[in-house]
Scaffold this active site. Structure first.
Site, PDB file in Angstrom:
ATOM      1  N   LYS A 182       1.374   4.271  -2.757  1.00  0.00           N
ATOM      2  CA  LYS A 182       1.161   5.699  -2.462  1.00  0.00           C
ATOM      3  C   LYS A 182       2.344   6.540  -2.958  1.00  0.00           C
ATOM      4  CE  LYS A 182      -2.927   5.584  -0.718  1.00  0.00           C
ATOM      5  NZ  LYS A 182      -4.035   6.135  -1.532  1.00  0.00           N
ATOM      6  N   TYR A 197       0.836  -1.202   0.000  1.00  0.00           N
ATOM      7  CA  TYR A 197       0.000   0.000   0.000  1.00  0.00           C
ATOM      8  C   TYR A 197       0.872   1.254   0.000  1.00  0.00           C
ATOM      9  CZ  TYR A 197      -3.461   3.289   2.056  1.00  0.00           C
ATOM     10  OH  TYR A 197      -4.284   4.348   2.329  1.00  0.00           O
TER      11      TYR A 197
HETATM   12  C1  AKB Z   1      -4.719   2.631   6.612  1.00  0.00           C
HETATM   13  O1  AKB Z   1      -4.645   2.428   7.838  1.00  0.00           O
HETATM   14  O2  AKB Z   1      -4.397   1.796   5.763  1.00  0.00           O
HETATM   15  C2  AKB Z   1      -5.210   3.980   6.135  1.00  0.00           C
HETATM   16  C3  AKB Z   1      -4.100   4.941   5.915  1.00  0.00           C
HETATM   17  C4  AKB Z   1      -3.399   5.551   7.051  1.00  0.00           C
HETATM   18  O3  AKB Z   1      -3.782   5.244   4.792  1.00  0.00           O
HETATM   19  N1  AKB Z   1      -6.139   4.512   7.085  1.00  0.00           N
END
Ligand code: AKB
Length: 319
Positions: free
Chosen positions: A147, A143
């Protein structure tokens, strides 16, 4: 007149951003788009909606043309904990999907794309306290990597393609309307459900785990304010730190206990989410956002807890 498309409109942020944008720009000018989960009834009933799978370029191209879109808020994303378990899906949605959004926006000469980044764009080597806007970014989650990809692609499309891409690095978002799914910061929402329904909650993060957090009205404000900022004042594009508050689980517990005196919290640590949280900042330096477009949050911990207790309490009482 803005014509806006919001992807991920059924998610935690989308379900609150859509009504805020409809209030601001007119209900007919904001098109809510979701893929799998049904849109919230008020989002569905209060304006136009369409089905978009961001993995399909054609879905985006069709919607942009059909609704004569000039701005996209791209919120569709697989959050941190789920993306670790479902790497293929995380890659398809967070990387291929983001690329499709940017490319469809460029091919159709849109005015602007807003793509939220996250505190996940930082990693274990990043200075954790008051993390600067410009610093080492080597995230160790899929993730987080997606980003950083979004931030870099935002700058690339701005410089090389002439598409105005903007975004903030959102902290964990606390809200009462739609529960987040499969993120690392979700405990800060789930704890309120536990406190109101059962007066107890088992936290999956260790005491002392500080994370940057923000209340939903400020998250919506940050996205809209950045989208409306004069481009001439922006030195950054898709990579603004935005800070509001920072707390550890036991501090949130203490703030909730002022409303629920017999609230009890214990711990059952989830190693995956703990390791993700440990790789993220404790707090952010958001001076670039303050300087370049006047960012200033409204809610601190106490004000956020007061508002959550009233609104979530009412929602749960109404069933
Ligand atoms: C997550 O916990 O994955 C999200 C974020 C901080 O991007 N809330």
């Amino acid at each position: 007149m803005e014509r806006i498309l919001v992807t991920g409109a059924s998610g935690q942020i989308g379900s609150e951003l859509v009504p805020a944008l409809r209030e601001r720009y007119g209900a007919q000018n904001v098109i809510a788009a979701g893929r799998a989960t049904p849109l919230a009834p008020d989002v569905l009933e209060s304006g136009p909606s369409t089905r978009i799978d961001v993995r399909q370029y054609q879905d985006l191209d069709r919607a942009i043309k059909e609704y004569e879109i000039d701005t996209i808020y791209h919120l569709g994303s697989i959050l941190s904990a789920r993306a670790e378990g479902e790497r293929g899906l995380g890659h398809e949605v967070n990387i291929n999907g983001l690329f499709n959004v940017l490319e469809a926006a460029a091919q159709n000469s849109l005015e602007r794309v807003i793509i939220p980044s996250s505190i996940a764009a930082f990693g274990p080597g990043t200075p954790a306290d008051n993390t600067p806007n410009e610093t080492l970014q080597k995230p160790n989650t899929l993730y987080g990597i997606s980003k950083v990809f979004g931030e870099l692609m935002g700058g690339y499309y701005f410089d090389k393609v002439g598409l105005d891409v903007r975004g903030v690095r959102l902290p964990g978002i606390v809200s009462w309307k739609t529960e987040p799914t499969a993120g690392t910061t979700d405990y800060a929402v789930a704890i309120f459900y536990g406190a109101i329904r059962e007066r107890r909650y088992t936290c999956y993060l260790r005491p002392g785990t500080y994370l940057p957090m923000m209340y939903m009205p400020d998250a919506v404000l940050s996205l809209v304010q950045l989208a409306e900022a004069d481009v001439a004042g922006l030195q950054h594009h898709a990579d603004f730190n935005v800070n509001a508050m920072s707390f550890a689980p036991e501090e949130l517990e203490a703030a909730i206990r002022k409303h629920v005196p017999d609230f009890a919290m214990d711990y059952d640590i989830d190693p995956l989410r703990q390791s993700i949280a440990d790789s993220w900042p404790n707090s952010l330096d958001d001076s670039a956002a303050r300087r370049e477009w006047g960012w200033s949050p409204k809610f601190d911990l106490e004000a956020m807890v007061d508002d959550m207790m009233v609104n979530l309490g009412r929602k749960l009482a109404e069933g």
